[in-house]
Design a protein around this motif. Sequence first.
Motif, PDB file in Angstrom:
ATOM      1  N   PRO A   1       0.809  -1.230   0.000  1.00 44.78           N
ATOM      2  CA  PRO A   1       0.000   0.000   0.000  1.00 44.78           C
ATOM      3  C   PRO A   1       0.838   1.274   0.000  1.00 44.78           C
ATOM      4  N   ASP A   2       2.019   1.231   0.582  1.00 46.27           N
ATOM      5  CA  ASP A   2       2.866   2.421   0.615  1.00 46.27           C
ATOM      6  C   ASP A   2       3.473   2.744  -0.742  1.00 46.27           C
ATOM      7  N   ASP A   3       3.382   1.801  -1.691  1.00 47.73           N
ATOM      8  CA  ASP A   3       3.944   2.026  -3.017  1.00 47.73           C
ATOM      9  C   ASP A   3       2.897   2.468  -4.036  1.00 47.73           C
ATOM     10  N   ILE A   4       1.665   2.625  -3.612  1.00 54.03           N
ATOM     11  CA  ILE A   4       0.596   3.021  -4.533  1.00 54.03           C
ATOM     12  C   ILE A   4       0.813   4.462  -4.993  1.00 54.03           C
ATOM     13  N   ALA A   5       0.713   4.674  -6.280  1.00 52.14           N
ATOM     14  CA  ALA A   5       0.820   6.017  -6.855  1.00 52.14           C
ATOM     15  C   ALA A   5      -0.561   6.672  -6.866  1.00 52.14           C
ATOM     16  N   TYR A   6      -0.594   7.988  -6.628  1.00 56.16           N
ATOM     17  CA  TYR A   6      -1.842   8.727  -6.581  1.00 56.16           C
ATOM     18  C   TYR A   6      -1.883   9.796  -7.662  1.00 56.16           C
ATOM     19  N   SER A   7      -3.071  10.164  -8.054  1.00 56.76           N
ATOM     20  CA  SER A   7      -3.245  11.128  -9.145  1.00 56.76           C
ATOM     21  C   SER A   7      -2.635  12.476  -8.775  1.00 56.76           C
ATOM     22  N   PRO A   8      -1.973  13.129  -9.724  1.00 55.18           N
ATOM     23  CA  PRO A   8      -1.289  14.405  -9.455  1.00 55.18           C
ATOM     24  C   PRO A   8      -2.253  15.581  -9.505  1.00 55.18           C
ATOM     25  N   SER A   9      -3.062  15.699  -8.464  1.00 51.60           N
ATOM     26  CA  SER A   9      -4.064  16.758  -8.443  1.00 51.60           C
ATOM     27  C   SER A   9      -4.284  17.212  -7.018  1.00 51.60           C
ATOM     28  N   TYR A  10      -4.580  18.499  -6.831  1.00 50.94           N
ATOM     29  CA  TYR A  10      -4.960  18.949  -5.504  1.00 50.94           C
ATOM     30  C   TYR A  10      -6.451  19.268  -5.448  1.00 50.94           C
ATOM     31  N   PHE A  11      -7.196  18.940  -6.480  1.00 47.78           N
ATOM     32  CA  PHE A  11      -8.648  19.024  -6.432  1.00 47.78           C
ATOM     33  C   PHE A  11      -9.233  17.668  -6.060  1.00 47.78           C
ATOM     34  N   THR A  12      -9.143  16.697  -6.945  1.00 46.63           N
ATOM     35  CA  THR A  12      -9.556  15.332  -6.627  1.00 46.63           C
ATOM     36  C   THR A  12      -8.334  14.434  -6.718  1.00 46.63           C
ATOM     37  N   ILE A  13      -8.254  13.465  -5.816  1.00 48.53           N
ATOM     38  CA  ILE A  13      -7.047  12.647  -5.763  1.00 48.53           C
ATOM     39  C   ILE A  13      -7.408  11.240  -5.304  1.00 48.53           C
ATOM     40  N   GLY A  14      -6.738  10.240  -5.902  1.00 50.33           N
ATOM     41  CA  GLY A  14      -6.970   8.854  -5.531  1.00 50.33           C
ATOM     42  C   GLY A  14      -5.970   7.934  -6.187  1.00 50.33           C
ATOM     43  N   PRO A  15      -6.028   6.625  -5.885  1.00 50.22           N
ATOM     44  CA  PRO A  15      -5.069   5.670  -6.443  1.00 50.22           C
ATOM     45  C   PRO A  15      -5.125   5.615  -7.964  1.00 50.22           C
ATOM     46  N   LEU A  16      -3.945   5.578  -8.583  1.00 49.73           N
ATOM     47  CA  LEU A  16      -3.855   5.445 -10.038  1.00 49.73           C
ATOM     48  C   LEU A  16      -3.864   3.993 -10.490  1.00 49.73           C
ATOM     49  N   SER A  17      -3.453   3.090  -9.617  1.00 51.21           N
ATOM     50  CA  SER A  17      -3.351   1.677  -9.989  1.00 51.21           C
ATOM     51  C   SER A  17      -3.495   0.814  -8.736  1.00 51.21           C
ATOM     52  N   LEU A  18      -4.306  -0.241  -8.832  1.00 52.61           N
ATOM     53  CA  LEU A  18      -4.498  -1.170  -7.719  1.00 52.61           C
ATOM     54  C   LEU A  18      -4.447  -2.616  -8.220  1.00 52.61           C
ATOM     55  N   PRO A  19      -3.241  -3.126  -8.518  1.00 53.63           N
ATOM     56  CA  PRO A  19      -3.143  -4.531  -8.913  1.00 53.63           C
ATOM     57  C   PRO A  19      -3.498  -5.427  -7.733  1.00 53.63           C
ATOM     58  N   VAL A  20      -4.263  -6.476  -8.000  1.00 53.92           N
ATOM     59  CA  VAL A  20      -4.740  -7.336  -6.910  1.00 53.92           C
ATOM     60  C   VAL A  20      -4.558  -8.804  -7.278  1.00 53.92           C
ATOM     61  N   ASN A  21      -4.516  -9.629  -6.236  1.00 47.75           N
ATOM     62  CA  ASN A  21      -4.616 -11.073  -6.387  1.00 47.75           C
ATOM     63  C   ASN A  21      -5.999 -11.493  -5.935  1.00 47.75           C
ATOM     64  N   LEU A  22      -6.630 -12.347  -6.720  1.00 46.79           N
ATOM     65  CA  LEU A  22      -8.027 -12.666  -6.494  1.00 46.79           C
ATOM     66  C   LEU A  22      -8.225 -13.796  -5.474  1.00 46.79           C
ATOM     67  N   VAL A  23      -7.317 -14.763  -5.447  1.00 50.87           N
ATOM     68  CA  VAL A  23      -7.411 -15.902  -4.523  1.00 50.87           C
ATOM     69  C   VAL A  23      -8.789 -16.537  -4.627  1.00 50.87           C
ATOM     70  N   ILE A  24      -9.099 -17.016  -5.816  1.00 50.76           N
ATOM     71  CA  ILE A  24     -10.400 -17.636  -6.066  1.00 50.76           C
ATOM     72  C   ILE A  24     -10.325 -19.119  -5.704  1.00 50.76           C
ATOM     73  N   ALA A  25     -11.274 -19.560  -4.905  1.00 51.28           N
ATOM     74  CA  ALA A  25     -11.338 -20.982  -4.559  1.00 51.28           C
ATOM     75  C   ALA A  25     -11.855 -21.772  -5.758  1.00 51.28           C
ATOM     76  N   ARG A  26     -11.096 -22.778  -6.160  1.00 50.48           N
ATOM     77  CA  ARG A  26     -11.484 -23.618  -7.306  1.00 50.48           C
ATOM     78  C   ARG A  26     -12.066 -24.935  -6.825  1.00 50.48           C
ATOM     79  N   PRO A  27     -13.129 -25.434  -7.485  1.00 51.24           N
ATOM     80  CA  PRO A  27     -13.698 -26.733  -7.078  1.00 51.24           C
ATOM     81  C   PRO A  27     -12.757 -27.873  -7.364  1.00 51.24           C
TER      82      PRO A  27
END
Length: 475
Positions: free
Chosen positions: A449-475
């Motif tokens: 989480p400390d490596d997440i890049a945020y949008s370069p704005s002082y009006f609205t700002i949030g994460p630019l990228s959120l790569p995730v692992n799904l960890v889906i249970a397979r039958p």
Amino acid sequence: MTKASAQVDGAGRVAGPQNASRRGRRLGAALAGGLGAPALVLSMSNVARADVIPRTQHIVYADYFGEGRPMTINLPSFPVAGEHPLDTCLRLREIAPVVEVAFAGGVPAYLALSHQAVREVLAGDDKTFLRGPRHWPALHDGSIPANWPMRTIIQGDHMAAMDGADHRRLRALIGRAFTPARVQELEPRIQEIIDGLLDEVVAAGDGVDLVPAFTEALPMWVICELFGVPVEDRRLRGWTAALLAHDTSPEAVFATQNDLQTFLHALVESKQREPGDDLTSRLVQARDEGDRLSTEELVGVLWIMLIAGHETTVHLLGYAIVALARDPGQLALATAGDRWADVVEETLRYRHSVMMSTFRFMAQDVVVAGVPIAKGQAVGVVYQASGVDPAQYGPSANEFDLTRDQSGQLGFAYGPRYCLGAPLARLESRLALASLYRRLPGLGLAIDPDDIAYSPSYFTIGPLSLPVNLVIARP
């Protein structure tokens, strides 16, 4: 609104579920019945580049822009290159609840940083604090150069720059389409869009980036369906990012504005030729039948609704996912008790999507949270800093806690400018988060989480990228 002459590529299409046109007609129709024949006007949004200004420096306007009356000041800069805007604001709040800073080009304005200061400003809207640009003398006396980029958002005939009766009239007109009851009718369609997007997330597998695949795609998809924007023309996300970023050059900002205006004019023309069950068609009808809404005014309405109607929800979802990844205990609470509405409210407090509002101007000499501000000065409301104010929320203010008492929370503002889109943002976010973690209970970030890049704005700002692992249970 005047079009700029430059042109840039408007990239940034948003992927989403199939059968969009069918869903779009039904979503648009659900809200369109609430519209009358409003006369709304909107200018394009624009921010200034500030990464060339050190933290504290004597600044002469003419040195930066090459024109304007020389004026030397010595103020802390905002934003600061290499520092997250929230960190800058928390540092400044240690000085005072309201601090005067230098924006791009050394233009001075105040930041309201504490909960009390923000509430006082919001409560004084349309009385002590005005939005009309005529109330900021520096815009007109040569102090601020004519080519200061932020003029395009400050000086416009739009609802955010109106006060009193004009502001109330415009709010009432557009608000008819976004009452809680009308928004609630959208729930089945929004859920359908969410399910389709999550199908695509699952198909993409581990490593999928939730920002383009989900947190951006959902709000964009919903707002475009409501206003009848064709699938192949969904370039609004890229335009929004360029307009709101403080590192976009003035030339690129004006070119982006031109592209967006051209797009919106074409949308209006297409709805005039082939109207549908959407809000744009209803606005076109109001213009043609009552002659109370010019084409330029209609384009202004579309700009504020399409841009503001999705941007804050994009970042709200991103911040919620990051907060829950940082604290599995909070995720367990939300899942076990179906407390997704509480997650939404706490996210609004903990990391507001709106870093800072556009400026308000002093109608008279005033004292805000004990800090005197002279008539004719400008102040920006800093929602992110006020949301983590220990004076309001205690020593754990900068911690995410969905059990926190939300009374007095200012997430959707307060007073006469309370957010019209609050019901839609709450509904979208609650459904999105509940569905995401129900479908993917093992979801986890694939990045620190400390490596997440945020949008370069002082009006609205949030994460630019959120790569995730799904960890889906397979039958």
